[in-house]
Design a protein around this motif. Structure first.
Motif, mmCIF file in Angstrom:
data_model
loop_
_atom_site.group_PDB
_atom_site.id
_atom_site.type_symbol
_atom_site.label_atom_id
_atom_site.label_comp_id
_atom_site.label_asym_id
_atom_site.label_seq_id
_atom_site.Cartn_x
_atom_site.Cartn_y
_atom_site.Cartn_z
ATOM 1 N N TYR A 64 4.105 17.247 -37.392
ATOM 2 C CA TYR A 64 4.392 15.961 -36.768
ATOM 3 C C TYR A 64 3.762 15.913 -35.395
ATOM 4 N N TYR A 65 3.760 14.722 -34.823
ATOM 5 C CA TYR A 65 3.496 14.609 -33.404
ATOM 6 C C TYR A 65 4.525 13.691 -32.783
ATOM 7 N N ARG A 68 -6.531 13.811 -40.647
ATOM 8 C CA ARG A 68 -5.137 14.241 -40.728
ATOM 9 C C ARG A 68 -4.199 13.046 -40.646
ATOM 10 N N LEU A 69 -4.706 11.934 -40.116
ATOM 11 C CA LEU A 69 -3.854 10.784 -39.812
ATOM 12 C C LEU A 69 -4.286 9.502 -40.507
ATOM 13 N N ALA A 80 1.252 15.869 -28.551
ATOM 14 C CA ALA A 80 1.591 16.507 -29.821
ATOM 15 C C ALA A 80 1.432 18.018 -29.743
ATOM 16 N N ASN A 81 2.064 18.691 -30.675
ATOM 17 C CA ASN A 81 1.850 20.130 -30.860
ATOM 18 C C ASN A 81 0.676 20.307 -31.827
ATOM 19 N N HIS A 112 -4.860 14.807 -28.985
ATOM 20 C CA HIS A 112 -5.648 13.668 -28.499
ATOM 21 C C HIS A 112 -5.816 12.608 -29.588
ATOM 22 N N MET A 113 -6.136 13.059 -30.787
ATOM 23 C CA MET A 113 -6.275 12.111 -31.895
ATOM 24 C C MET A 113 -4.921 11.516 -32.260
ATOM 25 N N ALA A 114 -3.863 12.328 -32.225
ATOM 26 C CA ALA A 114 -2.526 11.836 -32.529
ATOM 27 C C ALA A 114 -2.099 10.762 -31.538
#
Length: 457
Positions: free
Chosen positions: A15-16, A56-57, A380-381, A385-387
């Motif tokens: 998750y983020y 991933r998203l 995010a973990n 940056h993308m999250a």
């Protein structure tokens, strides 16, 4: 949520976390329509990181590159990622980026092209209703930055620049900015920025254009010139692909390649204390790999950005930002040193050191210190940056590396390059965004694009 683990049917879900929202990275129970559809413009070496992070998203449905080999690699990897997530989704391949912008189903585009293509594609993408993730440096000139900011305001699109230091790298840079924000070094007095120098190439011969490459379109707004290539090193010496960074025709050398990271952090630190843009930039020293006349290289067969340089940028409150290829006499060859009235520290991608850092052991930062500088959100973990970009697409708000802050940092970098190339101090009016008292230097704020490749707002 605070412990960093969420269980679903006894299985941990990646998750983020941004603010008070938790979004799963890979929710396999979702239908394909629940994930944004992505078009990837540019699938060269840097896309190998950007593309998978985006996948991933969201789901990639089309890739574009003027090098057919790059495009084929992009499609193969994208289809493999889609399949891995249980989505048998075909990925289309195009050479012309406008075919991606014309598609109504694509919501997000990633732009991972050479620097001289960023602004034109980004502006047209926003006008086409796309949200944009674009690699740094965002612009080739100050005028391009002004145009991007104008269109971003007009369209309301969400735009993240790929300056990952604002989100990742173990949060070292975020902690540095938080320390400044919390007054741990007092008022900033001086900043040392070391970003490395450009390489040299020697003469590079004219060569046949590779069959898979559309060289004319790769050049875009830049002048139409011969393709050049000489084998050697990891990439070979050329005017193309990875090596475009060392030609002013397509980039700005290390001043924009790494300056987009470290000068950005330096000015982010100044932002915490309400300091505006630069007042003047003085070229202390520069070594170019080719002779220059009136700001232009006199040889066209070799890299032309400086191998060594030192620019003294003066900001309000008599703050000096020293931008150099190295600061070895201060103990570091790459990184940023902030000096304040209460102490100093140095930060780079591997460490955050100095007396104010040691004092954190007994006097730690407040729990919300990172959130304060991260626009009220929590990084995010992983894939932060993308999250952050994807979450801001959902929330319709500016991400951590917005076009406006990046334009301010790149303005300093572009002015530094103008000072180096003209070998004279330039004075800057931050409100009018004009060089003061130097009409010749002001002409360098923009450049004429080749017909058919103009950047218009």
């Amino acid at each position: 949520m605070k412990s960093g683990a969420i269980a679903a049917a006894g299985v941990a879900v990646p998750y983020y976390l941004t603010g008070d929202k938790v979004i799963a990275d890979e929710q396999k129970s979702e239908s394909a329509n629940d994930r944004p559809l992505i078009g990837c413009i540019g699938t060269g070496s840097r896309w190998d990181a950007v593309g998978p992070n985006a996948m991933r998203l969201g789901d990639v449905v089309a890739v574009c590159d003027v090098d057919a080999d790059h495009a084929a690699k992009g499609r193969q990897r994208s289809e493999a990622e889609n399949k891995k997530k249980g989505r048998e989704r075909k990925v289309d391949v195009v050479e012309d980026y406008r075919k991606i912008l014309d598609r109504n189903d694509i919501e997000i585009v990633t732009i991972v092209t050479p620097d001289h293509w960023h602004s034109k594609i980004a502006i047209e993408a926003m006008k086409a209703g796309k949200d944009v993730y674009c690699e740094k440096p965002l612009t080739l000139t100050i005028d391009e930055g002004k145009k991007i900011c104008k269109v971003a305001k007009e369209t309301g699109r969400v735009f993240q620049v790929g300056t990952q230091q604002r989100s990742e790298m173990g949060q070292l840079f975020l902690k540095a900015i938080a320390m400044i924000n919390e007054g741990r070094i007092g008022d900033i007095q001086k900043i040392h920025v070391a970003i490395g120098g450009s390489p040299t190439s020697g003469p590079i011969p004219v060569a046949d254009v590779p069959k898979q490459l559309n060289w004319e379109m790769w050049l875009g707004q830049a002048p139409l010139v011969d393709y050049r290539f000489k084998p050697g090193g990891q990439w070979g010496n050329s005017r193309c692909h990875y090596e475009f960074r060392w030609w002013y025709e397509y980039s700005g050398g290390k001043m924009t390649d790494w300056g987009a990271h470290h000068v950005d952090i330096a000015q982010w630190g100044l932002d915490q204390q309400g300091i505006g843009g630069p007042l003047s930039l003085e070229p202390v020293m520069a070594k170019f790999p080719t002779p220059y006349a009136d700001g232009m290289p006199t040889q066209d067969d070799r890299y032309n950005t400086p191998t060594e340089f030192h620019v003294r940028a003066m900001f309000p409150n008599d703050i000096e930002v020293s931008i150099r290829n190295e600061c070895n006499e201060l103990g570091f060859g790459n990184g940023i040193m902030f000096e304040g009235t209460k102490g100093r520290f140095m930060v780079n991608r591997g460490k955050l050191v100095g007396a104010p850092v040691e004092e954190l052991k007994s006097n730690p930062l407040p729990e919300d210190a990172i959130q304060k500088v991260y626009k009220g959100m929590t990084p995010a973990n992983g894939n932060a940056h993308m999250a952050n970009f994807f979450e801001c697409v959902k929330l319709r708000k500016d991400p951590i590396s917005d076009v406006y802050s990046h334009h301010r940092a790149m303005t300093t970098c572009h002015l530094a390059n103008i000072a180096l190339r003209l070998d004279r101090t330039v004075k800057w009016d931050d409100k009018s965004e004009q060089i003061v008292g130097d009409d010749d230097a002001n002409r360098w704020l923009a450049r004429e694009a080749r017909k058919g490749y103009e950047v218009t707002a």
